[in-house]
Write an enzyme that holds these catalytic residues in place. Structure first.
Site, PDB file in Angstrom:
ATOM      1  CD  GLU A 258       4.284  -5.757   6.760  1.00 51.75           C
ATOM      2  OE1 GLU A 258       3.609  -5.039   5.999  1.00 51.75           O
ATOM      3  OE2 GLU A 258       3.990  -6.917   7.039  1.00 51.75           O
ATOM      4  CD  GLU A 389      -3.331  -2.200   2.911  1.00 53.52           C
ATOM      5  OE1 GLU A 389      -2.442  -3.011   2.634  1.00 53.52           O
ATOM      6  OE2 GLU A 389      -3.453  -1.663   4.027  1.00 53.52           O
TER       7      GLU A 389
END
Length: 483
Positions: A258, A389
């Site tokens: 993830e 990010e």
């Protein structure tokens, strides 16, 4: 004057069901990011400690009368005891997390305190109703038995941003399946894992079934590559995920990854954002921006662009910044000075690339690793602050011409983890959501629900957590041809 916090010491590791003296561990300081004060000194495992932990997990798994061989109803009862033990310590766990990573306490009480027991009970119920063996009619005239077996000893590598929720997303389905687990918390968030270990003991989880070894990258690499590990579950950066994927690929080892995100919030022309202001704040600023699925790219229709820029800027400037333990705090600090520096480097890049700063951009005048919530307008989707990010409270607002253009911008990303669509017409919003290439997406808000699988497309990961699909990652199947 603020009182100086008492420094606690935790020199042992939880391995094999007991607190053990480390073999080659070092120590690390836990610093409260809101005060920059040291609040604890903890043991951080070395490779030999990790080796002992894997051996304990493997011994527990191989025990012919042990956890992996228990009837599901017996494991289910143990998971329920662990959920109850966790709930008994929920307030302590939430406060420990807030003091370590800056998460506002109201959020810690909802997620870090409540999600782990919710998951434990979910998987307890699941294994009570899921058969571990079924017999089917064969296509060639005979019968086949399909058995569901646990994968083995699991390495669970957990980051610092949601340490207990993300740990439970791994150990809860793993334990339900009959696996044993070695949990590696991040060195920044160890105090909450100590309470988890005490909960495991209180619940009577057998020795070695869960082992906790806080550590850095060296220990992580060792655990990922250990020959006695049957499965790896990781949450963290895409760069580290790629490294883990390469190792697991070479070993033909199952892995769940993830990873990062750069999700889009598509604001449709009829959206009434004022009616969903609390949900909007959570979707874009949750946990001080230190959340992988946040909608950090706001896509606004050209006709309403200035209005939406002003609304988002107002959310940022109106958010209360302060002590994470204060229930009124909406934005706490970054977890470390290094993380703050990373966020500030992106703010500088946004300014340099021509983005129009409409909120934030600096630090408040106080101790702690704080950054003002920051919003850039007039940003192109090709800019670094729109593509990479950041993992902090930094947003961009990007204009679009029509819905097809909005969907193209949303999909123009190497990531695909989360996202939101905002509209007065929920059915229309759902139709738009179905065209976005992302693993999860919310309508007029975003709340990951354990009933649905959670994970990403593209560079946001491999595999799923939560739900029955998450449980399936911890089992393998054996077929017996009965004739």
């Amino acid at each position: 004057m603020t009182a100086i916090e008492t420094v606690s010491e935790h020199p042992r590791l939880f391995i094999g069901g007991r607190w053990t003296d480390p073999i080659d561990a070092t120590t690390a300081d836990i610093v409260n990011p809101a005060t920059e004060e040291k609040i604890a000194e903890v043991a951080v495992a070395g490779v030999r400690d990790a080796e002992v932990a894997v051996a304990a997990a493997r011994t527990a798994f191989d025990d012919p009368d042990g956890w992996s061989e228990w009837e599901p109803v017996r494991r289910a009862a143990a998971l329920e005891r662990l959920a109850e033990a966790f709930e008994n310590r929920a307030g302590e766990i939430a406060a420990a997390v807030a003091r370590q990573n800056g998460m506002p306490i109201t959020l810690a009480n909802v997620l870090e305190a409540n999600f782990p027991p919710l998951l434990l009970r979910y998987y307890s119920d699941l294994i009570r109703t899921t058969p571990t063996s079924v017999v089917r009619a064969g296509l060639l005239g005979g019968r086949v038995e399909v058995r569901q077996l646990p994968l083995g000893a699991v390495t669970a590598i957990v980051p610092w941003n949601y340490p207990q929720t993300l740990a439970a997303m791994k150990y809860a389905p793993a334990l339900a399946a009959g696996c044993s687990v070695v949990v590696k918390p991040a060195p920044q968030t160890v105090l909450d894992s100590i309470i988890l270990a005490e909960c495991l003991d209180a619940a009577g989880i057998p020795d070695g079934v869960v082992n906790i070894v806080p550590g850095g990258p060296v220990v992580g690499r060792y655990l990922v590559s250990h020959p006695d590990v049957g499965k790896v579950a990781f949450t963290g950066s895409t760069a580290v995920g790629r490294e883990i994927a390469r190792t697991c690929g070479d070993l033909l080892r199952p892995v769940t990854l993830e990873l990062g995100g750069k999700s889009a919030a598509i604001v449709l022309d009829d959206a009434q954002l004022q009616d969903s202001i609390e949900s909007l704040f959570g979707a874009i600023f949750l946990n001080n921006g230190q959340t992988c699925f946040l909608s950090s790219r706001i896509l606004a229709p050209r006709r309403r662009y200035d209005e939406i820029v002003d609304l988002i800027a107002g959310l940022a400037t109106g958010a209360s910044i302060g002590d994470p333990l204060d229930p009124g705090t909406m934005i706490g600090p970054m977890v470390t000075a290094e993380q703050r520096a990373r966020v500030e480097s992106y703010i500088a890049a946004g300014k340099a690339s021509g983005g129009r700063l409409v909120a934030g951009g600096g630090r408040p005048d106080r101790a702690g690793f704080f950054v003002h919530p920051t919003v850039f307008a007039d940003v192109d989707n090709g800019h670094a602050i729109a593509r990479e990010e950041i993992f902090g409270p930094v947003l961009v607002v990007i204009p679009y011409e029509d819905e097809d253009n909005a969907i193209r911008i949303a999909n123009d990303s190497e990531y695909g983890l989360g996202g939101t669509v905002w509209s007065a017409d929920a059915d229309h919003a759902a139709a738009v959501a179905r065209r976005v290439r992302t693993g999860t997406i919310g309508i007029n808000g975003y709340t990951p629900d354990p009933a649905g699988p959670f994970g990403g497309f593209k560079h946001s990961g491999v595999g799923r957590e939560f739900s029955a699909e998450g449980f399936a990652n911890y089992v393998q199947h054996q077929t017996i041809y009965l004739g």
